[in-house]
Design an enzyme around this catalytic site. Structure first.
Site, mmCIF file in Angstrom:
data_model
loop_
_atom_site.group_PDB
_atom_site.id
_atom_site.type_symbol
_atom_site.label_atom_id
_atom_site.label_comp_id
_atom_site.label_asym_id
_atom_site.label_seq_id
_atom_site.Cartn_x
_atom_site.Cartn_y
_atom_site.Cartn_z
ATOM 1 N N GLU A 180 35.220 21.425 12.559
ATOM 2 C CA GLU A 180 34.920 22.843 12.297
ATOM 3 C C GLU A 180 35.821 23.390 11.188
ATOM 4 O O GLU A 180 35.409 24.266 10.426
ATOM 5 C CB GLU A 180 35.080 23.681 13.574
ATOM 6 C CG GLU A 180 34.148 23.292 14.725
ATOM 7 C CD GLU A 180 32.680 23.669 14.499
ATOM 8 O OE1 GLU A 180 32.345 24.272 13.462
ATOM 9 O OE2 GLU A 180 31.855 23.346 15.386
ATOM 10 N N LYS A 215 36.152 32.160 9.459
ATOM 11 C CA LYS A 215 35.113 32.489 10.450
ATOM 12 C C LYS A 215 35.109 33.989 10.725
ATOM 13 O O LYS A 215 34.052 34.623 10.820
ATOM 14 C CB LYS A 215 35.335 31.709 11.758
ATOM 15 C CG LYS A 215 34.288 32.127 12.805
ATOM 16 C CD LYS A 215 34.168 31.272 14.017
ATOM 17 C CE LYS A 215 33.097 31.862 14.946
ATOM 18 N NZ LYS A 215 32.999 31.204 16.245
ATOM 19 N N ASN A 233 26.323 27.711 11.090
ATOM 20 C CA ASN A 233 25.500 26.649 11.692
ATOM 21 C C ASN A 233 25.331 25.441 10.791
ATOM 22 O O ASN A 233 24.613 24.505 11.151
ATOM 23 C CB ASN A 233 24.110 27.195 12.052
ATOM 24 C CG ASN A 233 24.192 28.269 13.105
ATOM 25 O OD1 ASN A 233 25.123 28.289 13.907
ATOM 26 N ND2 ASN A 233 23.248 29.197 13.105
ATOM 27 N N HIS A 256 31.639 17.311 20.508
ATOM 28 C CA HIS A 256 30.915 18.262 19.647
ATOM 29 C C HIS A 256 31.217 18.035 18.162
ATOM 30 O O HIS A 256 30.301 17.914 17.340
ATOM 31 C CB HIS A 256 31.290 19.693 20.053
ATOM 32 C CG HIS A 256 30.688 20.740 19.171
ATOM 33 N ND1 HIS A 256 29.343 21.038 19.199
ATOM 34 C CD2 HIS A 256 31.227 21.540 18.227
ATOM 35 C CE1 HIS A 256 29.090 21.981 18.310
ATOM 36 N NE2 HIS A 256 30.223 22.308 17.698
HETATM 37 P P1 NAD Z 1 37.013 21.681 26.362
HETATM 38 O O1 NAD Z 1 37.299 23.081 26.742
HETATM 39 O O2 NAD Z 1 36.149 20.896 27.274
HETATM 40 O O3 NAD Z 1 38.393 20.925 26.139
HETATM 41 C C1 NAD Z 1 38.388 19.553 25.850
HETATM 42 C C2 NAD Z 1 39.264 18.771 26.840
HETATM 43 O O4 NAD Z 1 40.628 18.989 26.525
HETATM 44 C C3 NAD Z 1 39.093 19.195 28.292
HETATM 45 O O5 NAD Z 1 39.181 18.048 29.110
HETATM 46 C C4 NAD Z 1 40.295 20.081 28.546
HETATM 47 O O6 NAD Z 1 40.677 20.104 29.907
HETATM 48 C C5 NAD Z 1 41.340 19.426 27.711
HETATM 49 N N1 NAD Z 1 42.406 20.274 27.209
HETATM 50 C C6 NAD Z 1 42.314 21.537 26.746
HETATM 51 N N2 NAD Z 1 43.465 21.930 26.213
HETATM 52 C C7 NAD Z 1 44.336 20.906 26.378
HETATM 53 C C8 NAD Z 1 45.686 20.711 25.997
HETATM 54 N N3 NAD Z 1 46.362 21.626 25.302
HETATM 55 N N4 NAD Z 1 46.286 19.551 26.346
HETATM 56 C C9 NAD Z 1 45.577 18.583 27.004
HETATM 57 N N5 NAD Z 1 44.289 18.694 27.347
HETATM 58 C C10 NAD Z 1 43.668 19.850 27.032
HETATM 59 O O7 NAD Z 1 36.310 21.574 24.939
HETATM 60 P P2 NAD Z 1 36.529 22.306 23.534
HETATM 61 O O8 NAD Z 1 36.225 21.282 22.537
HETATM 62 O O9 NAD Z 1 37.791 23.048 23.452
HETATM 63 O O10 NAD Z 1 35.390 23.410 23.538
HETATM 64 C C11 NAD Z 1 34.023 23.071 23.615
HETATM 65 C C12 NAD Z 1 33.278 24.272 24.128
HETATM 66 O O11 NAD Z 1 33.489 25.360 23.242
HETATM 67 C C13 NAD Z 1 31.780 24.066 24.204
HETATM 68 O O12 NAD Z 1 31.338 24.485 25.473
HETATM 69 C C14 NAD Z 1 31.226 24.972 23.126
HETATM 70 O O13 NAD Z 1 29.962 25.489 23.458
HETATM 71 C C15 NAD Z 1 32.271 26.045 23.055
HETATM 72 N N6 NAD Z 1 32.312 26.741 21.776
HETATM 73 C C16 NAD Z 1 32.163 28.094 21.779
HETATM 74 C C17 NAD Z 1 32.193 28.806 20.590
HETATM 75 C C18 NAD Z 1 32.065 30.287 20.607
HETATM 76 O O14 NAD Z 1 31.866 30.874 19.529
HETATM 77 N N7 NAD Z 1 32.199 30.939 21.728
HETATM 78 C C19 NAD Z 1 32.380 28.126 19.382
HETATM 79 C C20 NAD Z 1 32.540 26.738 19.416
HETATM 80 C C21 NAD Z 1 32.503 26.060 20.616
#
Ligand code: NAD
Length: 355
Positions: A180, A215, A233, A256
């Site tokens: 991203e 962003k 997107n 992702h």
């Molecule tokens: P996630 O929240 O699942 O985190 C990824 C993994 O890392 C998880 O297992 C979590 O427990 C672990 N984790 C988190 N922080 C940690 C840390 N500091 N140390 C160790 N482990 C840690 O995934 P993600 O990639 O952060 O987010 C993906 C989600 O974000 C999706 O659901 C997506 O739809 C959403 N998203 C939302 C927006 C928005 O504009 N609202 C934008 C992009 C993505």
């Protein structure tokens, strides 16, 4: 606004490794009670960091969910609402979402609907949630494998970004978030792209702030995704389809960012073919993604499924498949509609690229 923060839609995003801004926020807002939403991993790795930095958070009630996208659903939301009720939450309570995008999206949704909406703040702990999910006000949960299909546009009261949380994050997750960051440069800021493509994931707080600023600049101009916001997107039309396919077919599904890295190569091809992106720019983009992201192998037999997934994307209207396509590095157009056979060409192109 201070020089370690960015103004978003009615709130500030703070970049501060001491988390003093959160301490200050809590002292100046008089909440009746404060709850912290975590998942199992952020309870273990991030909660101690948060409580060490902000001592008033010792003794807060903690609501912990299971980690992972598969738990970002209404059932876990019901669990959050029930626990808040059990803990005596009222409309003057605050929810602090401490986690990756799953926790910040679901916690934001739970807070925005509990008793018609209580305040929440985001403390994102993955690179992806820091540079992407933390700004823009999208909250939500998934249903029946459709991502973010239930949700609201609700802005948090503040966002607090600190890089020390990233120290415990798995490298694969870090790289996923980096997709991203690269995207932000590609769609809006060539100099930033040139800088981060060399630096890689070893980014500092300033780089993260720069990425968020890109962003934020987009979402503050178009909060409800009527036009400009669609540039975010780029890579996601094909990337989301690949991600959806991988989630249901692969033993070790793509993250992702890994999926949108594939999507950005395919869509850079479309941009070359249809939208004026230069040959050298296309080659550069391919090189950058292949340097950091694993190749993803698929057969032509899945194209039909991928096209169906693209058509079902909630961002599309009717049967037409719309794209955000670069016209140069740092410049992007929206609402470019592409015929199915050309989309398939781009999927072929990716397969040829990885050999
Ligand atoms: P996630 O929240 O699942 O985190 C990824 C993994 O890392 C998880 O297992 C979590 O427990 C672990 N984790 C988190 N922080 C940690 C840390 N500091 N140390 C160790 N482990 C840690 O995934 P993600 O990639 O952060 O987010 C993906 C989600 O974000 C999706 O659901 C997506 O739809 C959403 N998203 C939302 C927006 C928005 O504009 N609202 C934008 C992009 C993505």
């Amino acid at each position: 606004m201070s020089n370690n923060s960015i103004a978003s839609i009615g709130y500030e995003v703070f970049f501060d490794n001491t988390l003093a801004a959160l301490d200050n926020f809590l002292q100046t807002h008089h909440y009746s009670s404060v709850f912290i939403l975590t998942d199992r991993n952020t309870s273990a790795h991030c909660l101690p960091v948060l409580q060490a930095a902000v001592s008033s958070l010792w003794g807060c009630d903690i609501i912990e969910v299971d980690p992972g996208e598969e738990n970002k659903n209404i059932d876990f939301c019901v669990g959050i609402w029930k626990m808040m009720l059990d803990f005596g939450a009222d409309r003057q309570s605050l929810l602090i979402n401490l986690g990756g995008g799953v926790v910040t999206d679901m916690g934001g949704f739970a807070a925005s609907t509990f008793k018609r909406g209580i305040d929440f703040v985001q403390v994102p702990t993955t690179l992806l949630s820091q540079v992407d999910a933390s700004v823009g006000g999208k909250t939500g949960v998934d249903m029946d494998h459709v991502k973010n299909i239930i949700g609201t546009f609700t802005q948090p009261k503040a966002v607090f970004i600190a890089t020390q949380f990233l120290e415990t994050l798995a490298n694969r997750q870090l790289v996923s978030g980096f997709a991203e960051v690269i995207k932000h440069g590609l769609i809006a800021d060539r100099a930033f792209y040139e800088s981060v493509k060399v630096k890689g994931v070893a980014m500092d707080l300033e780089d993260i702030k720069h990425s968020v600023a890109i962003k934020n600049n987009v979402v503050t101009q178009d909060p409800h995704e009527k036009g400009l916001r669609k540039i975010l997107n780029f890579g996601h039309t094909i990337g989301h389809a690949i991600e959806g396919y991988s989630l249901t077919h692969d033993n070790d599904p793509l993250l992702h960012g890994e999926a949108i890295a594939v999507g950005m190569i395919c869509e850079a091809y479309l941009a070359r073919r249809l939208n004026g992106l230069g040959e050298a720019a296309l080659a550069d983009i391919i090189h950058t993604f292949r340097q950091y992201f694993p190749d993803y192998r698929y057969e032509t037999g899945i194209y039909g499924q991928l096209i169906t997934l693209m058509k079902n994307d909630k961002k599309n209207a009717g049967d037409r498949i719309g794209f955000a396509l670069l016209n140069d590095i740092g410049a992007c157009d929206v609402d470019v509609f592409v015929a199915e056979d050309v989309i398939k060409e781009s999927l072929d192109f990716y397969r040829e690229v990885i050999g």
